[in-house]
Motif scaffolding. Sequence first.
Motif, mmCIF file in Angstrom:
data_model
loop_
_atom_site.group_PDB
_atom_site.id
_atom_site.type_symbol
_atom_site.label_atom_id
_atom_site.label_comp_id
_atom_site.label_asym_id
_atom_site.label_seq_id
_atom_site.Cartn_x
_atom_site.Cartn_y
_atom_site.Cartn_z
ATOM 1 N N VAL A 20 -2.380 8.663 2.212
ATOM 2 C CA VAL A 20 -1.498 7.490 2.232
ATOM 3 C C VAL A 20 -0.151 7.853 1.623
ATOM 4 N N ALA A 21 0.924 7.582 2.370
ATOM 5 C CA ALA A 21 2.279 7.850 1.880
ATOM 6 C C ALA A 21 2.743 6.694 1.006
ATOM 7 N N LYS A 22 3.319 7.035 -0.150
ATOM 8 C CA LYS A 22 3.801 6.016 -1.083
ATOM 9 C C LYS A 22 5.238 6.345 -1.500
ATOM 10 N N ILE A 23 6.097 5.353 -1.401
ATOM 11 C CA ILE A 23 7.499 5.501 -1.772
ATOM 12 C C ILE A 23 7.642 5.219 -3.272
ATOM 13 N N LEU A 24 8.396 6.066 -3.968
ATOM 14 C CA LEU A 24 8.607 5.890 -5.396
ATOM 15 C C LEU A 24 10.071 6.128 -5.753
ATOM 16 N N ASP A 25 10.359 6.102 -7.044
ATOM 17 C CA ASP A 25 11.690 6.333 -7.616
ATOM 18 C C ASP A 25 12.709 5.303 -7.144
ATOM 19 N N PHE A 26 12.725 4.169 -7.836
ATOM 20 C CA PHE A 26 13.636 3.064 -7.516
ATOM 21 C C PHE A 26 14.826 3.026 -8.468
ATOM 22 N N GLY A 27 15.177 4.171 -9.034
ATOM 23 C CA GLY A 27 16.251 4.215 -10.022
ATOM 24 C C GLY A 27 17.626 3.856 -9.487
ATOM 25 N N LYS A 32 0.826 -1.205 0.000
ATOM 26 C CA LYS A 32 0.000 0.000 0.000
ATOM 27 C C LYS A 32 0.858 1.252 0.000
ATOM 28 N N HIS A 33 2.089 1.138 0.529
ATOM 29 C CA HIS A 33 2.942 2.306 0.698
ATOM 30 C C HIS A 33 4.100 2.362 -0.297
ATOM 31 N N VAL A 34 3.956 1.635 -1.424
ATOM 32 C CA VAL A 34 4.963 1.656 -2.488
ATOM 33 C C VAL A 34 4.234 1.810 -3.821
ATOM 34 N N VAL A 35 4.709 2.714 -4.673
ATOM 35 C CA VAL A 35 4.080 2.918 -5.974
ATOM 36 C C VAL A 35 4.057 1.597 -6.744
ATOM 37 N N GLN A 36 2.940 1.309 -7.409
ATOM 38 C CA GLN A 36 2.772 0.034 -8.092
ATOM 39 C C GLN A 36 3.159 0.122 -9.571
ATOM 40 N N LEU A 37 3.821 -0.938 -10.045
ATOM 41 C CA LEU A 37 4.179 -1.059 -11.455
ATOM 42 C C LEU A 37 3.100 -1.875 -12.159
ATOM 43 N N TYR A 38 2.490 -1.309 -13.215
ATOM 44 C CA TYR A 38 1.431 -1.995 -13.948
ATOM 45 C C TYR A 38 1.932 -2.720 -15.188
ATOM 46 N N TYR A 86 1.225 13.607 16.834
ATOM 47 C CA TYR A 86 0.688 12.351 16.309
ATOM 48 C C TYR A 86 0.804 12.287 14.789
ATOM 49 N N GLU A 87 0.454 13.388 14.092
ATOM 50 C CA GLU A 87 0.476 13.369 12.626
ATOM 51 C C GLU A 87 1.872 13.061 12.094
ATOM 52 N N PHE A 88 2.895 13.619 12.755
ATOM 53 C CA PHE A 88 4.268 13.346 12.344
ATOM 54 C C PHE A 88 4.611 11.874 12.556
ATOM 55 N N LEU A 89 4.272 11.327 13.733
ATOM 56 C CA LEU A 89 4.574 9.921 14.005
ATOM 57 C C LEU A 89 3.822 9.010 13.040
ATOM 58 N N GLU A 90 2.606 9.406 12.675
ATOM 59 C CA GLU A 90 1.816 8.584 11.773
ATOM 60 C C GLU A 90 2.429 8.551 10.369
ATOM 61 N N ILE A 91 2.973 9.690 9.909
ATOM 62 C CA ILE A 91 3.542 9.703 8.561
ATOM 63 C C ILE A 91 4.858 8.928 8.516
ATOM 64 N N ILE A 92 5.686 9.035 9.539
ATOM 65 C CA ILE A 92 6.933 8.269 9.495
ATOM 66 C C ILE A 92 6.661 6.783 9.726
ATOM 67 N N TRP A 93 5.560 6.471 10.433
ATOM 68 C CA TRP A 93 5.164 5.058 10.538
ATOM 69 C C TRP A 93 4.798 4.517 9.165
ATOM 70 N N GLN A 94 4.051 5.306 8.377
ATOM 71 C CA GLN A 94 3.703 4.858 7.029
ATOM 72 C C GLN A 94 4.966 4.610 6.190
ATOM 73 N N ILE A 95 5.917 5.513 6.295
ATOM 74 C CA ILE A 95 7.173 5.334 5.548
ATOM 75 C C ILE A 95 7.871 4.061 5.996
ATOM 76 N N SER A 96 7.870 3.813 7.298
ATOM 77 C CA SER A 96 8.509 2.597 7.823
ATOM 78 C C SER A 96 7.799 1.338 7.326
ATOM 79 N N CYS A 97 6.477 1.410 7.151
ATOM 80 C CA CYS A 97 5.738 0.268 6.600
ATOM 81 C C CYS A 97 6.207 -0.025 5.172
ATOM 82 N N GLY A 98 6.301 1.021 4.347
ATOM 83 C CA GLY A 98 6.747 0.834 2.974
ATOM 84 C C GLY A 98 8.155 0.280 2.902
ATOM 85 N N LEU A 99 9.049 0.842 3.714
ATOM 86 C CA LEU A 99 10.435 0.361 3.706
ATOM 87 C C LEU A 99 10.542 -1.072 4.214
#
Length: 351
Positions: free
Chosen positions: A138-145, A60-66, A100-113
Motif C-alpha cells: 500500500v502506497a502512503k503519502i507523507l511529509d506535509f511540511g 488508507k493512502h496517507v500517513v496517519q497522525l495519532y 499493470y504494476e506501474f498503473l496500479e501504483i500511480i492509481w494508489q498515489i492518485s487516491c491519496g491525493l
Amino acid sequence: MIVPDRYVKAGNSIAGGMGEVHACTDRHLDRKVVFKVLKNGEENRRLLDEQKALLQLRSKHVVQLYDVVEVVDGDIKKPALVLEYIEGGALARGQYQVGYEFLEIIWQISCGLSEIHKAGIIHRDIKPSNIVLDKSGVAKILDFGLSRNSGVDAHTISAIGTPNFMAPELWSREAVSFDKSVDVYAFAITSLVLLKGIIFPGELLEFPPRSLGAHGLSVVLRGIPEEIIRLLERCLARSPADRPSMIDVEVLLRKHLLYNKHRALLVVDDKLHELHSGAAVANIIINPAVSISIKYDGLKFFVSALSGLIYINNIAAVVGAELPACCVITIKVGNSRKFVTFDVSNPEVLS
C-alpha cells in the motif's frame, strides 16, 4: 531527546530536510510509532502545518497522525508529531516498468491525493521520496511540511519545493498564489520518474519547465493506454486551469485497471441477462423496427446499435452513448412503453 512516559525510543533518529524522525514504541497500545521533531532553528510553523493537514485526513493512502506531544531536546521543549509507523521503503526513481504494476501504483498515489484535496489541503511536495510502500504493497503519502490550506494560505513569495517537481507557476520571482493543480503537476512528474529507462522530455528539465510539445509523452510512455498518456500530458499543462482534478485522474486509472472485469445485469420482461467480457453484446429486439444493442469494450458499456424511440434515464439514446452504472432504458412500442433496468457491478482495485 526525552519523550513522554507513554513512549520509549526504539531506534536511531534519522535527520531529514526539516526535522528529525525517531522510531518509538507506544507502551499503552504496544505498537511502533514515529516521532517527527523539527531541528533546532527551524520554524515550528512547518511542523504545525503538517499537524493541521494530517488532523483533517483519514485515508488508507496517507500517513496517519495519532497524537501531538511535547519532547525535550537538550534544554528546549518542542512539539512533536506522533505518526503511523510504516514498515517499508520510499518509492525510487526507475522502480517500475510500463505495465499493470506501474498503473496500479500511480492509481494508489492518485487516491491519496484525491483525499488530500478533498480535505482542502495542498501537499506541495509530491515526489517519490515522500511516498512509502508498506509491506502490504500500500502506497502512503507523507511529509506535509510544505502543505497549505487551499484558498486560505496558498501563496508564496519565493520558489519553495523540489526542482523538477515544481509546477511552472511556482517559479515566479513575485508573490504567487497557487492551488491544488501544483500537486497534479507533481503527480505527473512523479509518474514519469518512477518509470525505468525512459528518456525524460527536455522541456520538463528546465527551470522553470517549458510546455510539452504536441503528444510529448507518446514515445516516452509507449505501451500505456493512449487515454492515460493524454491525461498525463494534461496534468503537465503550463496553465493550472488546463490540468485535470486528481479525482478525474483516479477515475480514469481505475477504469483501465479494471479492464474486462466489469459485469452488468439487464432485466428484460423479468428475465435476467448478464453482460461481461465473455458475453460482450446484448441485443434487445422488440420487433424489426425497435431494438437496441449494448456492447462492453472492456472499459465501458455503450449503445452500439439502435432503432426506434428509446430513452436512457429519460434522455434520447444515441449510438455511442455510454450507459450510466445504474439506469432505466425506456423503449416506446406504439402507444405503450417497455422498461429495461441496467446495473453495473462495482469491482474494486485492490491495493
